[in-house]
Write a protein that holds these residues in place. Structure first.
Motif, mmCIF file in Angstrom:
data_model
loop_
_atom_site.group_PDB
_atom_site.id
_atom_site.type_symbol
_atom_site.label_atom_id
_atom_site.label_comp_id
_atom_site.label_asym_id
_atom_site.label_seq_id
_atom_site.Cartn_x
_atom_site.Cartn_y
_atom_site.Cartn_z
ATOM 1 N N GLU A 1 4.146 -7.700 8.870
ATOM 2 C CA GLU A 1 3.060 -7.224 8.698
ATOM 3 C C GLU A 1 2.039 -7.815 7.720
ATOM 4 O O GLU A 1 2.756 -8.200 6.534
ATOM 5 N N ILE A 2 1.044 -8.082 7.955
ATOM 6 C CA ILE A 2 -0.060 -8.597 6.865
ATOM 7 C C ILE A 2 -0.968 -7.593 6.410
ATOM 8 O O ILE A 2 -1.664 -6.873 7.104
ATOM 9 N N TYR A 3 -1.171 -7.373 5.142
ATOM 10 C CA TYR A 3 -2.388 -6.706 4.310
ATOM 11 C C TYR A 3 -3.144 -7.451 3.494
ATOM 12 O O TYR A 3 -2.706 -8.440 3.003
ATOM 13 N N GLU A 4 -4.371 -6.864 3.461
ATOM 14 C CA GLU A 4 -5.289 -7.447 2.574
ATOM 15 C C GLU A 4 -5.376 -6.483 1.291
ATOM 16 O O GLU A 4 -5.435 -5.353 1.343
ATOM 17 N N LEU A 5 -5.204 -7.200 0.351
ATOM 18 C CA LEU A 5 -5.231 -6.280 -1.072
ATOM 19 C C LEU A 5 -6.352 -6.479 -1.885
ATOM 20 O O LEU A 5 -7.021 -7.575 -1.940
ATOM 21 N N TYR A 6 -6.812 -5.285 -2.396
ATOM 22 C CA TYR A 6 -8.110 -5.350 -3.373
ATOM 23 C C TYR A 6 -8.060 -4.526 -4.284
ATOM 24 O O TYR A 6 -7.084 -3.569 -4.262
ATOM 25 N N ALA B 1 0.687 1.184 9.865
ATOM 26 C CA ALA B 1 0.744 1.309 8.495
ATOM 27 C C ALA B 1 -0.265 2.265 7.943
ATOM 28 O O ALA B 1 -1.492 2.379 8.521
ATOM 29 N N HIS B 2 -0.105 3.149 6.899
ATOM 30 C CA HIS B 2 -0.944 3.817 6.171
ATOM 31 C C HIS B 2 -1.966 3.062 5.180
ATOM 32 O O HIS B 2 -1.082 2.071 4.456
ATOM 33 N N ARG C 1 -4.953 -12.906 -1.951
ATOM 34 C CA ARG C 1 -5.173 -11.387 -1.657
ATOM 35 C C ARG C 1 -4.620 -10.919 -0.549
ATOM 36 O O ARG C 1 -4.883 -9.699 0.042
ATOM 37 N N HIS C 2 -3.578 -11.529 0.226
ATOM 38 C CA HIS C 2 -2.966 -11.191 1.311
ATOM 39 C C HIS C 2 -1.625 -11.026 1.081
ATOM 40 O O HIS C 2 -0.877 -12.251 0.724
ATOM 41 N N ILE C 3 -0.913 -9.935 1.568
ATOM 42 C CA ILE C 3 0.542 -9.757 1.410
ATOM 43 C C ILE C 3 1.177 -9.824 2.850
ATOM 44 O O ILE C 3 0.483 -9.307 3.759
ATOM 45 N N GLU D 1 -4.371 -3.053 6.481
ATOM 46 C CA GLU D 1 -3.510 -3.697 7.663
ATOM 47 C C GLU D 1 -4.579 -4.636 8.163
ATOM 48 O O GLU D 1 -5.615 -4.468 8.757
ATOM 49 N N VAL D 2 -4.086 -6.156 8.190
ATOM 50 C CA VAL D 2 -4.762 -6.994 8.855
ATOM 51 C C VAL D 2 -4.062 -7.451 10.350
ATOM 52 O O VAL D 2 -4.786 -7.722 11.227
ATOM 53 N N LEU D 3 -2.763 -7.538 10.167
ATOM 54 C CA LEU D 3 -1.936 -8.032 11.351
ATOM 55 C C LEU D 3 -0.843 -7.194 11.297
ATOM 56 O O LEU D 3 0.007 -7.379 10.548
#
Length: 443
Positions: free
Chosen positions: A48-53, A2-3, A28-30, A63-65
């Motif tokens: 897919e897991i993303y950290e959002l801030y 992912a971008h 804070r994680h999608i 992207e986290v995982l």
């Protein structure tokens, strides 16, 4: 891959497979899921897991995982988090696959200047990092980081104490949840009750199945519908569940008895036949024991941009309270955790709209947010169950996904309200000015 960065509202990330489900894993994680199916097209399946801030001007995602699920596309899922283990229940064809999600901390020791990461394998709590929060600085327009008190950490402290929450996903139990005969069975939806004790599934065979959770043993099976179930939702108090189906029925069931509480009935425009598409319960602000029911409905057998409806139902009587027409068919629905806002995604234009829940007044419209229909929509949470909400200058923000592989975000700017003391002061000044004017002209 992912971008990871986004300059403004709109695109947060692009995944290399179609997306079908989205939810907030923490505050804070999608977590998004989907895939290309079992055909040999080279399109992956998984999560897919993303950290959002929020960096003070816009939302960003990293992207986290990435977790691939082999040949099994993930069409739907439900999450339950808390303590030191989370549960992810994913619909994969006719089965519900449970995954354990284990959070852990990755600390970067930047004090030595060597950029070496020191991974801590010890498990972390889901609320880890509550005392190390990003908060927007109102004077500088950027975020500062605090250590749990009112004093922001220095840049050096931030560099020394930088921590990231990571996740391990492990496959656990699996159960078959749909048994359609003569065709391919498919789980269409899975939900977990608010009290975490029950799981419900629905699919192509029209049966509503209720399972104990997290054991996933069958507790009840209801022949709820004559056609496939499109959506389910538990009430916030976990006492009733609603099921909607392609048989045009919306039915509210009492979980204790398995009996029908009421059916959703409404007078359709010009006598046309409509099908319910999605259903969601939402709490009433500041009333924990009171809640609302929302649905979206589309005309049957119509091709093109036909009017869909966003509907608000009275939960006690099952009567329609409000409905607003939208100039095309609808595909997705979400209610914010405090019950203040409702959002919908559309079928043809890929647009996203946000409404005030109690009045169904539209306050945000993003036309063509996606190039194809919106498959999932989810508000950013504002409660503290899994850590504090993300600080930003927005009143509400909603995530949207589509089979166009995009994860997007859309925010409602904070409405500026004059403080009460200022309004009173202004009123006093105006009265005084009117008195002086009247005295001057001799009235």
């Amino acid at each position: 891959m992912a971008h990871s960065r986004c300059p403004s509202d709109g695109l947060l990330a692009r995944v290399n497979f179609p997306l079908y489900a989205v939810d907030m894993l923490t505050s804070r994680h999608i977590l998004v899921a989907g895939g290309g199916g079992s055909s040999k097209t080279g399109v992956a399946n998984g999560f897919e897991i993303y950290e959002l801030y929020h960096n003070g001007t816009h939302f960003c995602a990293e992207e986290v995982l990435r977790h691939e699920t082999g040949s099994n596309v993930v069409m739907n899922f439900a999450l339950r988090i808390g303590g030191r283990r989370g549960y992810l229940c994913a619909g994969q064809e006719a089965h519900c696959q449970m995954y354990y999600i284990q959070p852990r901390v990755l600390s970067e020791d930047k004090g030595h200047g060597n950029g070496v990461s020191d991974e801590k394998p010890a498990p972390a709590d889901w609320s880890h990092g509550r005392g190390n929060l990003r908060q927007r600085n109102a004077h500088s327009g950027v975020e500062s980081v605090t250590n749990g008190n009112k004093h922001p950490l220095s840049t050096a402290d931030i560099l020394r104490q930088s921590q990231q929450l990571l996740f391990d996903i492990q496959a656990a139990d699996v159960v078959q949840t749909d048994f359609l005969k003569g065709a391919e069975p498919l789980q269409r939806v899975v939900r977990i009750s608010g009290n975490g004790q029950l799981m419900a599934t629905g699919g192509t065979d029209g049966h509503l199945r209720v399972w104990t959770f997290p054991q996933m043993t069958l507790a009840a099976k209801l022949a709820a519908h004559s056609k496939e179930i499109d959506d389910l939702d538990f009430s916030p108090d976990s006492k009733v569940i609603i099921s909607i189906s392609k048989d045009a029925q919306g039915v509210v069931w009492e979980l204790a008895s398995g009996h029908i509480q009421h059916k959703l009935q409404w007078k359709t425009p010009e006598g046309a036949k409509y099908l319910f598409k999605r259903c969601r319960y939402g709490t009433v602000e500041a009333q924990k024991n009171n809640y609302r029911l929302f649905t979206i409905a589309n005309p049957l057998g119509k091709v093109g941009k036909q009017r869909g409806f966003l509907q608000h139902w009275d939960c006690a009587s099952g009567q329609l309270r409000q409905a607003v027409a939208i100039e095309e068919s609808l595909s997705s629905l979400a209610v914010r955790d405090d019950g203040r806002f409702v959002a919908v995604g559309t079928m043809f234009s890929g647009s996203v709209s946000m409404y005030i829940a109690f009045s169904l007044q539209r306050v945000l419209h993003i036309p063509n947010a996606h190039s194809m229909f919106v498959t999932g929509i989810q508000f950013l949470p504002i409660t503290n169950e899994a850590g504090p909400p993300i600080s930003s200058d927005t009143e509400a923000a909603v995530l949207s996904i589509s089979v166009d592989n995009k994860v997007c975000i859309h925010s409602l700017p904070q409405r500026r309200i004059i403080p009460a003391w200022m309004a009173i002061a202004f009123l006093i000044v105006m009265i005084f000015a009117a008195f002086v004017l009247c005295s001057f002209i001799g009235i």
